[in-house]
Design a protein around this motif. Sequence first.
Motif, PDB file in Angstrom:
ATOM      1  N   MET A  94      24.609   7.357  25.671  1.00 15.79           N
ATOM      2  CA  MET A  94      25.608   8.277  24.707  1.00 15.79           C
ATOM      3  C   MET A  94      26.492   7.395  23.713  1.00 15.79           C
ATOM      4  SD  MET A  94      25.315  11.417  25.974  1.00 15.79           S
ATOM      5  CE  MET A  94      27.111  12.121  25.960  1.00 15.79           C
ATOM      6  N   ALA A  95      26.963   6.034  24.235  1.00 20.80           N
ATOM      7  CA  ALA A  95      27.679   5.301  23.461  1.00 20.80           C
ATOM      8  C   ALA A  95      26.940   4.908  22.144  1.00 20.80           C
ATOM      9  CB  ALA A  95      28.143   4.084  24.156  1.00 20.80           C
ATOM     10  N   LEU A  96      25.492   4.654  22.422  1.00 24.29           N
ATOM     11  CA  LEU A  96      24.528   4.565  21.393  1.00 24.29           C
ATOM     12  C   LEU A  96      24.534   5.526  20.359  1.00 24.29           C
ATOM     13  CD1 LEU A  96      22.562   2.042  20.248  1.00 24.29           C
ATOM     14  CD2 LEU A  96      20.899   3.200  21.718  1.00 24.29           C
ATOM     15  N   GLY A  97      24.435   6.619  20.979  1.00 26.61           N
ATOM     16  CA  GLY A  97      24.458   7.998  19.945  1.00 26.61           C
ATOM     17  C   GLY A  97      25.565   7.823  19.093  1.00 26.61           C
ATOM     18  N   SER A  98      26.822   7.625  19.810  1.00 25.28           N
ATOM     19  CA  SER A  98      28.198   7.677  18.829  1.00 25.28           C
ATOM     20  C   SER A  98      28.280   6.475  17.927  1.00 25.28           C
ATOM     21  CB  SER A  98      29.331   7.407  19.942  1.00 25.28           C
ATOM     22  OG  SER A  98      29.291   8.730  20.798  1.00 25.28           O
ATOM     23  N   SER A  99      27.789   5.410  18.407  1.00 26.75           N
ATOM     24  CA  SER A  99      27.513   4.332  17.318  1.00 26.75           C
ATOM     25  C   SER A  99      26.781   4.759  16.139  1.00 26.75           C
ATOM     26  CB  SER A  99      26.801   3.146  17.983  1.00 26.75           C
ATOM     27  OG  SER A  99      26.602   2.020  17.032  1.00 26.75           O
ATOM     28  N   ASN A 100      25.738   5.360  16.208  1.00 31.33           N
ATOM     29  CA  ASN A 100      24.842   5.995  15.251  1.00 31.33           C
ATOM     30  C   ASN A 100      25.610   6.996  14.467  1.00 31.33           C
ATOM     31  OD1 ASN A 100      22.757   4.434  15.843  1.00 31.33           O
ATOM     32  ND2 ASN A 100      21.876   5.562  17.160  1.00 31.33           N
ATOM     33  N   GLU A 101      26.458   7.916  15.109  1.00 32.26           N
ATOM     34  CA  GLU A 101      27.252   9.071  14.444  1.00 32.26           C
ATOM     35  C   GLU A 101      28.290   8.406  13.637  1.00 32.26           C
ATOM     36  OE1 GLU A 101      29.342  12.105  16.561  1.00 32.26           O
ATOM     37  OE2 GLU A 101      27.851  11.826  18.183  1.00 32.26           O
ATOM     38  N   VAL A 102      28.770   7.162  13.946  1.00 32.28           N
ATOM     39  CA  VAL A 102      30.009   6.572  13.117  1.00 32.28           C
ATOM     40  C   VAL A 102      29.392   6.122  11.775  1.00 32.28           C
ATOM     41  CG1 VAL A 102      31.589   4.659  12.969  1.00 32.28           C
ATOM     42  CG2 VAL A 102      31.486   6.024  15.094  1.00 32.28           C
ATOM     43  N   ASP A 103      28.042   5.296  11.954  1.00 35.46           N
ATOM     44  CA  ASP A 103      27.417   4.896  10.786  1.00 35.46           C
ATOM     45  C   ASP A 103      27.121   5.960   9.928  1.00 35.46           C
ATOM     46  OD1 ASP A 103      25.830   2.731   9.508  1.00 35.46           O
ATOM     47  OD2 ASP A 103      24.179   3.919   9.623  1.00 35.46           O
ATOM     48  N   ALA A 119      33.693  -2.839  21.124  1.00 34.31           N
ATOM     49  CA  ALA A 119      33.805  -1.281  20.685  1.00 34.31           C
ATOM     50  C   ALA A 119      35.355  -1.122  20.548  1.00 34.31           C
ATOM     51  CB  ALA A 119      33.108  -0.604  21.556  1.00 34.31           C
ATOM     52  N   ILE A 120      36.254  -1.696  21.288  1.00 35.27           N
ATOM     53  CA  ILE A 120      37.701  -1.281  21.271  1.00 35.27           C
ATOM     54  C   ILE A 120      38.266  -1.874  19.866  1.00 35.27           C
ATOM     55  CG2 ILE A 120      40.043  -2.147  22.157  1.00 35.27           C
ATOM     56  CD1 ILE A 120      38.735  -0.108  23.864  1.00 35.27           C
ATOM     57  N   LEU A 121      37.572  -3.329  19.382  1.00 31.51           N
ATOM     58  CA  LEU A 121      38.122  -3.556  18.287  1.00 31.51           C
ATOM     59  C   LEU A 121      37.565  -2.979  16.880  1.00 31.51           C
ATOM     60  CD1 LEU A 121      37.472  -7.568  18.943  1.00 31.51           C
ATOM     61  CD2 LEU A 121      39.815  -6.313  18.809  1.00 31.51           C
ATOM     62  N   PHE A 122      36.339  -2.236  17.126  1.00 33.17           N
ATOM     63  CA  PHE A 122      35.648  -1.810  16.206  1.00 33.17           C
ATOM     64  C   PHE A 122      36.402  -0.489  15.801  1.00 33.17           C
ATOM     65  CE2 PHE A 122      32.431   1.592  14.968  1.00 33.17           C
ATOM     66  CZ  PHE A 122      31.995   1.327  13.793  1.00 33.17           C
ATOM     67  N   THR A 123      36.621   0.354  17.011  1.00 30.20           N
ATOM     68  CA  THR A 123      37.652   1.541  17.129  1.00 30.20           C
ATOM     69  C   THR A 123      38.957   1.480  16.481  1.00 30.20           C
ATOM     70  OG1 THR A 123      36.594   2.522  18.886  1.00 30.20           O
ATOM     71  CG2 THR A 123      38.472   3.441  18.405  1.00 30.20           C
ATOM     72  N   GLU A 150      31.734  -2.524   0.028  1.00 32.43           N
ATOM     73  CA  GLU A 150      32.382  -3.715   0.919  1.00 32.43           C
ATOM     74  C   GLU A 150      33.006  -3.340   2.446  1.00 32.43           C
ATOM     75  OE1 GLU A 150      33.050  -3.406  -2.331  1.00 32.43           O
ATOM     76  OE2 GLU A 150      31.575  -4.501  -3.064  1.00 32.43           O
ATOM     77  N   GLN A 151      33.852  -2.181   2.428  1.00 32.63           N
ATOM     78  CA  GLN A 151      34.361  -1.954   3.613  1.00 32.63           C
ATOM     79  C   GLN A 151      33.263  -1.087   4.392  1.00 32.63           C
ATOM     80  OE1 GLN A 151      37.167   0.712   1.420  1.00 32.63           O
ATOM     81  NE2 GLN A 151      38.896  -0.102   2.622  1.00 32.63           N
ATOM     82  N   TYR A 152      32.384  -0.619   3.841  1.00 34.22           N
ATOM     83  CA  TYR A 152      31.173  -0.087   4.553  1.00 34.22           C
ATOM     84  C   TYR A 152      30.373  -1.093   5.261  1.00 34.22           C
ATOM     85  CZ  TYR A 152      26.732   1.428   6.189  1.00 34.22           C
ATOM     86  OH  TYR A 152      25.492   1.794   7.005  1.00 34.22           O
ATOM     87  N   LYS A 153      29.946  -2.351   4.380  1.00 30.84           N
ATOM     88  CA  LYS A 153      29.291  -3.233   4.972  1.00 30.84           C
ATOM     89  C   LYS A 153      30.002  -4.012   6.027  1.00 30.84           C
ATOM     90  CE  LYS A 153      26.429  -4.420   0.891  1.00 30.84           C
ATOM     91  NZ  LYS A 153      26.474  -5.345  -0.321  1.00 30.84           N
ATOM     92  N   ALA A 154      31.289  -4.065   5.905  1.00 26.98           N
ATOM     93  CA  ALA A 154      31.962  -4.899   6.878  1.00 26.98           C
ATOM     94  C   ALA A 154      31.966  -3.862   8.232  1.00 26.98           C
ATOM     95  CB  ALA A 154      33.534  -4.902   6.499  1.00 26.98           C
ATOM     96  N   MET A 155      32.230  -2.699   8.160  1.00 27.56           N
ATOM     97  CA  MET A 155      32.172  -1.794   9.263  1.00 27.56           C
ATOM     98  C   MET A 155      30.827  -1.776   9.927  1.00 27.56           C
ATOM     99  SD  MET A 155      35.333  -1.437   9.590  1.00 27.56           S
ATOM    100  CE  MET A 155      35.471  -0.248  11.056  1.00 27.56           C
ATOM    101  N   ASP A 156      29.669  -1.620   8.936  1.00 28.45           N
ATOM    102  CA  ASP A 156      28.378  -1.716   9.425  1.00 28.45           C
ATOM    103  C   ASP A 156      27.991  -2.711  10.228  1.00 28.45           C
ATOM    104  OD1 ASP A 156      25.881  -0.275   9.445  1.00 28.45           O
ATOM    105  OD2 ASP A 156      24.951  -1.793   8.162  1.00 28.45           O
ATOM    106  N   THR A 157      28.634  -4.136   9.662  1.00 30.53           N
ATOM    107  CA  THR A 157      28.152  -5.344  10.438  1.00 30.53           C
ATOM    108  C   THR A 157      28.586  -5.338  11.986  1.00 30.53           C
ATOM    109  OG1 THR A 157      28.021  -6.476   8.407  1.00 30.53           O
ATOM    110  CG2 THR A 157      28.415  -7.668  10.380  1.00 30.53           C
ATOM    111  N   ILE A 158      29.907  -4.771  12.021  1.00 28.74           N
ATOM    112  CA  ILE A 158      30.277  -4.691  13.443  1.00 28.74           C
ATOM    113  C   ILE A 158      29.576  -3.691  14.177  1.00 28.74           C
ATOM    114  CG2 ILE A 158      32.389  -4.286  14.780  1.00 28.74           C
ATOM    115  CD1 ILE A 158      34.086  -5.044  12.252  1.00 28.74           C
ATOM    116  N   ASN A 159      29.313  -2.443  13.778  1.00 27.13           N
ATOM    117  CA  ASN A 159      28.664  -1.396  14.291  1.00 27.13           C
ATOM    118  C   ASN A 159      27.086  -1.895  14.797  1.00 27.13           C
ATOM    119  OD1 ASN A 159      28.583   1.038  15.665  1.00 27.13           O
ATOM    120  ND2 ASN A 159      28.012   2.013  13.647  1.00 27.13           N
TER     121      ASN A 159
END
Length: 114
Positions: free
Chosen positions: A61-70, A6-10, A85-94
Motif C-alpha cells: 500500500m505504501a509503495l502504491g502511495s509512493s507511485n501516486e505521489v510521483d 518517508a516522514i522527511l519526504f512528506t 528541478e523541484q520535481y527531480k529533487a522530490m523524485d530522487t527522494i521518492n
Amino acid sequence: MVWQQAILFTTEIYKLTRTFPREEIYGLVSQIRRAAVSIPSNIAEGYGRSTNTDLVHFLYMALGSSNEVDTQLVIAMNIGYITREQYKAMDTINAEINAMLRALIKTRTGYGQT
C-alpha cells in the motif's frame, strides 16, 4: 529507515505544496499530501500488525502511495506549479523510498516487484 525517509519526504511535500495556487488546496494539494502521508502511515500500520502477511500488504500500500505521489508531481510540473528541478529533487527522494520498500518486501516475502 524507510519510515524515517518517508516522514522527511512528506514534510518536504507539505513545504513544496504551500506554493501551489490557493484554488488547488482541495484539488492537487490535497491529493499529493494525502498520498504522501499514506506512505509512512502504511509502513507504521504494517509494523503494528501481528503477521508478516499484514506487514507486506501495508508495504505494498505504501509503495502504491509512493507511485501516486510521483504521478501527481509530474502533473504539478506539467502545469507549472513546480519546476523540473523541484520535481527531480522530490523524485530522487521518492525513488529511494520506493527502492527501500521493494527491498523490504523482497526480504519479507522472498520475492517482490523489481
